[in-house]
Design a protein around this motif. Structure first.
Motif, PDB file in Angstrom:
ATOM      1  N   ILE A 119       0.846  -1.205   0.000  1.00  0.00           N
ATOM      2  CA  ILE A 119       0.000   0.000   0.000  1.00  0.00           C
ATOM      3  C   ILE A 119       0.877   1.250   0.000  1.00  0.00           C
ATOM      4  O   ILE A 119       0.579   2.229  -0.697  1.00  0.00           O
ATOM      5  N   ALA A 122       2.140   1.770  -3.496  1.00  0.00           N
ATOM      6  CA  ALA A 122       1.053   2.323  -4.329  1.00  0.00           C
ATOM      7  C   ALA A 122       0.793   3.785  -3.981  1.00  0.00           C
ATOM      8  O   ALA A 122       0.494   4.600  -4.869  1.00  0.00           O
ATOM      9  N   SER A 123       0.929   4.127  -2.703  1.00  0.00           N
ATOM     10  CA  SER A 123       0.660   5.502  -2.284  1.00  0.00           C
ATOM     11  C   SER A 123       1.619   6.499  -2.923  1.00  0.00           C
ATOM     12  O   SER A 123       1.271   7.671  -3.096  1.00  0.00           O
ATOM     13  N   PHE A 132       4.755   6.194 -12.516  1.00  0.00           N
ATOM     14  CA  PHE A 132       4.863   4.740 -12.564  1.00  0.00           C
ATOM     15  C   PHE A 132       6.300   4.306 -12.849  1.00  0.00           C
ATOM     16  O   PHE A 132       6.803   3.353 -12.249  1.00  0.00           O
TER      17      PHE A 132
END
Length: 177
Positions: A119, A122-123, A132
């Motif tokens: 997470i 992703a944050s 990305f």
């Protein structure tokens, strides 16, 4: 904006993990520190040689709440220059590798930690700190760090430990001497 919470928890969790390892599992601590000592300066050197950045952040946030306030403070403290590769992602790879290689960390904590660290990775995208490609580069540098620390150095240390050698700071001696 809510992903600022896991994003900002990164440093605290890396510290807590380090304290756990230094107290409960010194060999995992050594490998964790080797990983960070190899990966972070590599990223810093790359940013020194190839300055980079991105401009993903919106000029205005669509709403105001505690998380947008924290996000604005985070953006002010953590600018969007020299973001390739993502050091947050490097830290995540180091933490996940250390957790799964530690015999002292219970499986439930390995799973919970891995989910939380994913997470966090992703944050980095969701709070507009990284693109990305920054995350992919962090994963690639992290993979190289993993091979160096856990495959090359780690296998040698594991072999010496299995032979009854007492290891300290990269050197070894017979456990009976």
């Amino acid at each position: 904006e809510y992903f600022v919470i896991p994003y900002d928890s990164w440093g605290i969790l890396l510290f807590i993990l380090g304290v756990f390892f230094i107290v409960k599992d010194p060999e995992s601590f050594r490998r964790y520190m080797w990983f960070i000592a190899i990966a972070s300066p590599t990223a810093t050197l790359f940013c020194f040689l190839v300055p980079n950045g991105q401009d993903l952040r919106p000029a205005e946030l669509p709403r105001q709440n505690i998380c947008t306030w924290i996000l604005q403070m985070t953006w002010a403290a953590d600018n969007n220059a020299n973001v390739f590769p993502s050091v947050h992602v490097l830290g995540v790879v180091a933490a996940i590798a250390a957790m799964w290689h530690s015999p002292k960390l219970k499986r439930v904590w390995q799973i919970v930690g891995t989910v939380w660290f994913v997470i966090i990775a992703a944050s980095t995208l969701l709070v507009k700190q990284h693109a990305f490609i920054d995350m992919v580069a962090g994963l690639l540098v992290g993979a190289i760090g993993y091979v160096i620390v856990y495959v090359i150095i780690g296998k040698k240390r594991d072999r010496l430990l299995a032979e009854g050698k007492r290891l300290r700071c990269g050197h070894y001696q017979n456990a009976h001497s």
